[in-house]
Design a protein around this motif. Sequence first.
Motif, PDB file in Angstrom:
ATOM      1  N   SER A  46       0.824  -1.218   0.000  1.00  9.38           N
ATOM      2  CA  SER A  46       0.000   0.000   0.000  1.00  9.38           C
ATOM      3  C   SER A  46       0.854   1.263   0.000  1.00  9.38           C
ATOM      4  O   SER A  46       0.523   2.237  -0.676  1.00  9.38           O
ATOM      5  CB  SER A  46      -0.964   0.002   1.183  1.00  9.38           C
ATOM      6  N   SER A  49       2.261   1.905  -3.424  1.00 12.55           N
ATOM      7  CA  SER A  49       1.179   2.098  -4.395  1.00 12.55           C
ATOM      8  C   SER A  49       0.730   3.560  -4.473  1.00 12.55           C
ATOM      9  O   SER A  49       0.242   4.003  -5.518  1.00 12.55           O
ATOM     10  CB  SER A  49      -0.006   1.206  -4.024  1.00 12.55           C
ATOM     11  N   GLU A  76      -5.040   4.224  -0.767  1.00 14.27           N
ATOM     12  CA  GLU A  76      -3.817   3.512  -0.397  1.00 14.27           C
ATOM     13  C   GLU A  76      -3.090   4.219   0.746  1.00 14.27           C
ATOM     14  O   GLU A  76      -2.504   3.571   1.613  1.00 14.27           O
ATOM     15  CB  GLU A  76      -2.890   3.354  -1.604  1.00 14.27           C
ATOM     16  N   GLU A  79      -4.949   3.305   3.861  1.00 17.08           N
ATOM     17  CA  GLU A  79      -4.614   1.924   4.218  1.00 17.08           C
ATOM     18  C   GLU A  79      -3.213   1.865   4.834  1.00 17.08           C
ATOM     19  O   GLU A  79      -2.989   1.181   5.843  1.00 17.08           O
ATOM     20  CB  GLU A  79      -4.689   1.008   3.005  1.00 17.08           C
TER      21      GLU A  79
END
Length: 123
Positions: A46, A49, A76, A79
């Motif tokens: 994550s 990303s 992301e 997260e």
Amino acid sequence: MEDQFKEKDNVIRHKSFEFSVRIVNLFKILYYERNEKILSQQLLRSGTSIGANIEEGIAAFSKKEFIYKLQISYKEANESFYWIKLLYRTNYINDVEFESLKLNIEEIIKLLTSIIKSAKLNS
């Protein structure tokens, strides 16, 4: 080497790239030195990303695609913040590491929020 990225890039592009570098380095420590295999892989995915989706958004062919890719980056980032908090609460990262990462990710989330709102208003 780092200076070649700073001069040409915009703020979110630079900050997300530097965050990715931090996450890769943290992953190596968590995985190889602190023997944490699962959460560190989630954070690696994550955390890196965010910047990858920003790059895709910058290369987008339309405003709609740009907004979509930055919205993915925003998700992301949130997260990643979750995994950072979990690693902290489970004692895999210390107070100093947590506070530093927290400042980075909160700044990225604020920047993405602002860019997305602005792009939606201007579309």
